[in-house]
Design an enzyme around this catalytic site. Structure first.
Site, mmCIF file in Angstrom:
data_model
loop_
_atom_site.group_PDB
_atom_site.id
_atom_site.type_symbol
_atom_site.label_atom_id
_atom_site.label_comp_id
_atom_site.label_asym_id
_atom_site.label_seq_id
_atom_site.Cartn_x
_atom_site.Cartn_y
_atom_site.Cartn_z
ATOM 1 N N HIS A 1 -5.575 1.733 11.043
ATOM 2 C CA HIS A 1 -5.262 1.001 9.816
ATOM 3 C C HIS A 1 -3.921 0.271 9.917
ATOM 4 C CE1 HIS A 1 -4.014 0.747 5.468
ATOM 5 N NE2 HIS A 1 -5.279 0.386 5.334
ATOM 6 N N ASP B 1 2.669 3.231 7.547
ATOM 7 C CA ASP B 1 1.220 3.340 7.608
ATOM 8 C C ASP B 1 0.823 4.418 8.615
ATOM 9 O OD1 ASP B 1 -1.695 2.403 7.838
ATOM 10 O OD2 ASP B 1 -0.871 0.892 6.487
ATOM 11 N N SER C 1 -5.373 -3.211 0.959
ATOM 12 C CA SER C 1 -4.602 -2.955 2.181
ATOM 13 C C SER C 1 -4.436 -4.210 3.018
ATOM 14 C CB SER C 1 -5.300 -1.899 3.043
ATOM 15 O OG SER C 1 -4.956 -0.598 2.653
#
Length: 432
Positions: A153, A118, A332
């Site tokens: 994220h 990520d 996600s």
């Protein structure tokens, strides 16, 4: 106009025709040759190799437009693909994710490592206190050596997998709060990255799986699927990882409710593709609604996808600032919930294969009535899965208190005393 369309991807041809002479980012796959041979070919044509990708027998490179034509003529080259961008897959919102039932049954992911491919991982106290469980980190974007996350994220994803709730006194706890995390940074500060960087990250995970005991890889990212999974370089990479014993969990995408919107590499049948549902207003799991944004199947190969659903609306998890929290929505967020469940399964049975792990999840899911191209097998059911694999809590053996210990000694000596008197009587009879 260009005579090598069977070798060169259409998107590369488009970039070639609109090029002003600048180098084009490509992924070149080989057939009957090695990465070193492909690297030499690129260099001979005036290109620059970005990554050697032995996982899929390819190189990522920047080559001049004339080089595209030349490399396509090489007999050993099987495909020239555009090194497109991949992106994080999310929307924004707020909720708590916990796994109390699994924890009460002694499953917390302890000893299992999940690789988070990520934007990086911020060393949040929920991952580092009382023990630092970020046990590895690699950066394919800025080449830094210590864990960080300039987008946030990846940190949010890592918290859903393995946050222990330290900064919130247990309120915001991940699915596997004792699992270890390895951060693999392939996305930049804006949440984007190249296909080749992602493949290089997957390659690194495979190369280091034994070193860190990596059993699960979670990827909340993707790009538009342009071809069969058999030709897609991202799919080839995750398929190789699965073949080497790593359960790969991938976000389906956020392009719903349109059909045929599953992203790559979620289109691969060898990984677990995760869609998102909204469980915030549901009175029980069967009343959960599919999230409008969750991508639908089928894939370019006609495969039903996603494989499974998990909550993905208003998920509260770790922030990359000041040990705080924030809420996000998207496939996600659903993906690391499934990755955390995989870690629990591996803790319970380290000998599971990726296919067995996937089958356990699918077999124990709850159908919501939407059909296989919307929900796959349905909503993942942690309770049912744990009951199947570890049906009852394993109580600790009761510790003896001092009274019990003394009682044990008394019993022993009582038995000994009884035999002593028998022996005395026998001796007396013999003497008489």
């Amino acid at each position: 106009m260009f005579g090598y369309s069977s070798v060169v991807e259409d998107l590369v041809i488009e970039k070639l025709l609109s090029s002003n002479g600048e180098h084009i980012p490509v992924i070149i796959t080989g057939d009957g040759c090695q990465c070193d041979d492909l690297e030499k070919c690129v260099q001979d044509l005036g290109g620059v190799v970005k990554h050697k990708l032995p996982l899929i027998n390819a190189v990522a490179a920047y080559i001049p437009p004339v080089g595209v034509r030349s490399v396509a003529r090489e007999r050993a080259v099987s495909k020239v693909l555009f090194d497109d961008m991949v992106f994080k897959l999310m929307d924004i919102a707020s909720v708590t994710v916990a796994a109390d039932y699994a924890n009460e049954h002694g499953l917390t992911g302890k000893g299992v490592t999940v690789a988070v491919v990520d934007s990086g991982v911020y060393p949040h106290s929920d991952l580092t206190t009382p023990t630092n469980r970020i046990i590895g980190f690699v950066d394919f974007v800025n080449k830094k050596n210590t864990p960080y996350d300039d987008d946030g994220h990846g940190t949010h994803v890592a918290g859903i997998v393995a946050g222990n709730g330290f900064a919130s006194t247990g309120k915001y706890m991940g699915i596997a709060p004792d699992a270890n995390i390895v951060g693999v940074k392939v996305l930049n500060k804006d949440g984007g990255g190249s296909i080749s960087d992602v493949i290089a990250g997957v390659q690194w995970v495979v190369d280091n799986k034994n070193r860190y005991n990596i059993k699960v890889m979670t990827m909340s990212l993707g790009t538009k699927a342009k071809s069969s999974y058999r030709e897609d370089p991202l799919c080839k990479a995750v398929d190789s990882a699965a073949a080497q014993g790593i359960t790969v969990v991938v976000a389906a995408g956020n392009s719903g409710p349109d059909t045929s919107t599953i992203n790559s590499p979620a289109i691969s049948p060898n990984i677990i593709a995760v869609g998102a549902c909204n469980d915030r207003t549901a009175s029980n799991p069967k009343n959960c609604k599919i999230a409008d944004f969750s991508s639908r199947g089928p894939t370019p190969d006609g495969i039903h996808k996603p494989d499974i659903l998990a909550p993905g609306v208003d998920i509260n998890s770790l922030s990359n600032k000041d040990n705080g929290y924030r809420s996000l929505s998207g496939t996600s967020m659903a993906t690391p919930i499934v990755a955390g469940c995989a870690a629990l399964l591996y803790e319970n049975n380290p000998r599971l294969t990726p296919q067995e792990t996937k089958n356990l999840m699918i077999k124990n899911s709850v159908g919501l009535g939407y059909g296989p191209d919307v929900e796959g097998s349905g909503l993942i059911d942690i309770k049912r899965m744990i009951d199947t694999t570890n049906p009852t809590p394993q109580p600790r053996p009761p510790q003896q208190n001092p009274e019990n210990k003394n009682q044990g000694s008394k019993n022993f000596f009582s038995i000994f005393d009884g035999w002593l008197w028998v022996m005395v009587i026998v001796l007396l009879i013999l003497i008489i």
